[in-house]
Each structure stands twice: as C-alpha cells, then as structure tokens.
Design a protein around this motif. Structure first.
Motif, PDB file in Angstrom:
ATOM      1  N   LYS A   1      -0.951 -51.674   9.476  1.00  0.00           N
ATOM      2  CA  LYS A   1      -0.313 -51.402   8.179  1.00  0.00           C
ATOM      3  C   LYS A   1      -1.330 -51.424   7.044  1.00  0.00           C
ATOM      4  O   LYS A   1      -1.108 -50.824   5.989  1.00  0.00           O
ATOM      5  CB  LYS A   1       0.832 -52.368   7.916  1.00  0.00           C
TER       6      LYS A   1
ATOM      7  N   SER B   1       2.657 -45.929   9.564  1.00  0.00           N
ATOM      8  CA  SER B   1       4.088 -46.205   9.525  1.00  0.00           C
ATOM      9  C   SER B   1       4.528 -46.806  10.850  1.00  0.00           C
ATOM     10  O   SER B   1       4.150 -46.302  11.917  1.00  0.00           O
ATOM     11  CB  SER B   1       4.869 -44.914   9.270  1.00  0.00           C
TER      12      SER B   1
ATOM     13  N   GLU C   1       7.302 -46.458  12.040  1.00  0.00           N
ATOM     14  CA  GLU C   1       8.229 -45.510  12.662  1.00  0.00           C
ATOM     15  C   GLU C   1       7.619 -44.843  13.895  1.00  0.00           C
ATOM     16  O   GLU C   1       8.339 -44.437  14.807  1.00  0.00           O
ATOM     17  CB  GLU C   1       8.638 -44.427  11.658  1.00  0.00           C
TER      18      GLU C   1
END
Length: 236
Positions: A29, A34, A36
C-alpha cells in the motif's frame, strides 16, 4: 521448460488471499497498490482488507466465508481458452526472444513453470527451478494477447529475481521499473505509469538489457544507496 496450467482449490486460494493481506499492509500500500487486485468481487473480502490487523478469530471468520460461500471453481476456469492461447504465444516468444538473452542476465530457465489461476486481477510470481506465475484472473479483463503480455512480464521477474533483484536488494518500485523497461524494449508491453519517472531510467538501457544487465543494476543500486545515505545525513 514444462508449462502447466492449474486452478487453485479453495484452501490454496485462501492462503494466497491472507498472505496478500499481510503483504499489502506491510509493503504494497506504500506503493499505492489497490487491495482489490487480491480479492474476489465481494464486500466481505473488502471489509477484511480494510483492517490492517486481524485476530485469529477474524481470520477464521473470513476463511469460512470464503471457502463455504464465495469460492467456485468455475470462477477460475472460464478463461482457459484465452489462457491456453496466450501460453502458446508465450512459449514461442520465450524460445526466440528471451532464451538468447539469458547470458546477459546471468539467468537460467526454470525446469517447470506452473501458471496458477486464482482470485483478483493481475499477476505475481515465485522464482526458482520450479517457478510459478500466479494469474489473479477472476476479475481480470485481458484478452489472450493481454494475458500473453502478463505472462512475459512475470517471467522476466522470475529470470532476474534471485541473481539480480535479490542480490542487490532492489526495492519494489525500481524492480517494477526495470521489468517495465525490459518489457517495453523486448515485447512492446505498456509500462506502469506509476513507475514511469524512475531513478532506474538512466541505467537500464536497450544496450545493457542485451549485454550485461547485472552490472547495470549493481551500478544503479550503488548510486541509489549513496543518494539515500546523503539525504539521511542532510536531514539530521
């Protein structure tokens, strides 16, 4: 090199997800990745990744949700035709494009390469004699040509990981930029724009890619380390 296509079972896919959770919060991060990319399209998995620290009870809770309610083998097999087409192109290009450069990279071909399909989008890898490309494909929108480019990108990572990237402690952003420059030069893969303005740009040239990549990376990291040390001294 023998190539095989695999689809992770529920427990194996879960292990990839929970390891990605730790790696995301401890490292990735910071480079604006992401989370996701590591998970199924499911709000409960998003809820898990929003929490930097998980208790054993929470891990078991989300494990059971994933294994019992989310995982379906069909999520990981529906692009097999495209993947197999990409593998054919990949094998041909490895022979003609990459194999001649192995001496310049001080690299050897793996004995086997497993292409493992799991949840999310994008790719990952593990190097060694029995190497792996992890294709997080359940939410990936690539066609067969895009999958081929992903395989090539991850395979370059595999070839240079141990004897160059690990040896000289190359950080994540510079590592990705090195592979991006190689990919753009050799097989016209679009770069990741987040790494475009990089310290690596003046070191990783078309010439060194074809002659002596290791020496170029060694020089880059010597200069990079000296610059970082100078900055620390200045800030004291």
């Amino acid at each position: 090199m023998q190539i095989k296509l695999e689809h992770l079972d529920a427990e194996s896919a879960w292990q990839r997800i929970i390891r990605a959770h730790e790696r995301y919060h401890t490292n990735l991060k910071n480079y604006k990745y992401s989370y996701e990319m590591f998970i199924p399209n499911d709000d409960r998995m998003r809820e898990m990744f929003e929490q930097p620290k998980l208790t054993e009870q929470q891990i078991q809770h989300y494990h059971d949700i994933f294994v019992k309610e989310i995982y379906k083998l069909s999520d990981l097999t529906h692009k097999d035709a495209d993947i197999n087409s990409a593998i054919q192109r990949f094998q041909n290009r490895i022979k003609t494009l990459i194999a001649p450069l192995l001496p310049a990279w001080n690299a050897t071909m793996p004995e086997t390469l497993s292409i493992k399909c799991t949840y999310g989008y994008g790719g990952g890898y593990s190097s060694g004699r029995n190497a792996t490309i992890l294709f997080r494909m359940s939410r990936d929108k690539r066609n067969d040509y895009g999958i081929y480019l992903l395989l090539m990108h991850e395979f370059v990572h595999i070839l240079i990981e141990e004897q160059i990237i690990g040896k000289y402690n190359v950080p994540q952003d510079l590592k990705e930029r090195i592979v991006d420059i190689i990919g753009l030069e050799l097989f016209n893969k679009p770069i990741q724009q987040m790494y475009e303005n990089s310290f690596a740009n003046s070191y990783i040239t078309p010439a060194v890619i074809r002659t002596d990549l290791e020496s170029a990376v060694k020089k880059m990291m010597t200069d990079y380390t000296a610059l970082k040390q100078a900055q620390v001294t200045k800030d004291r």
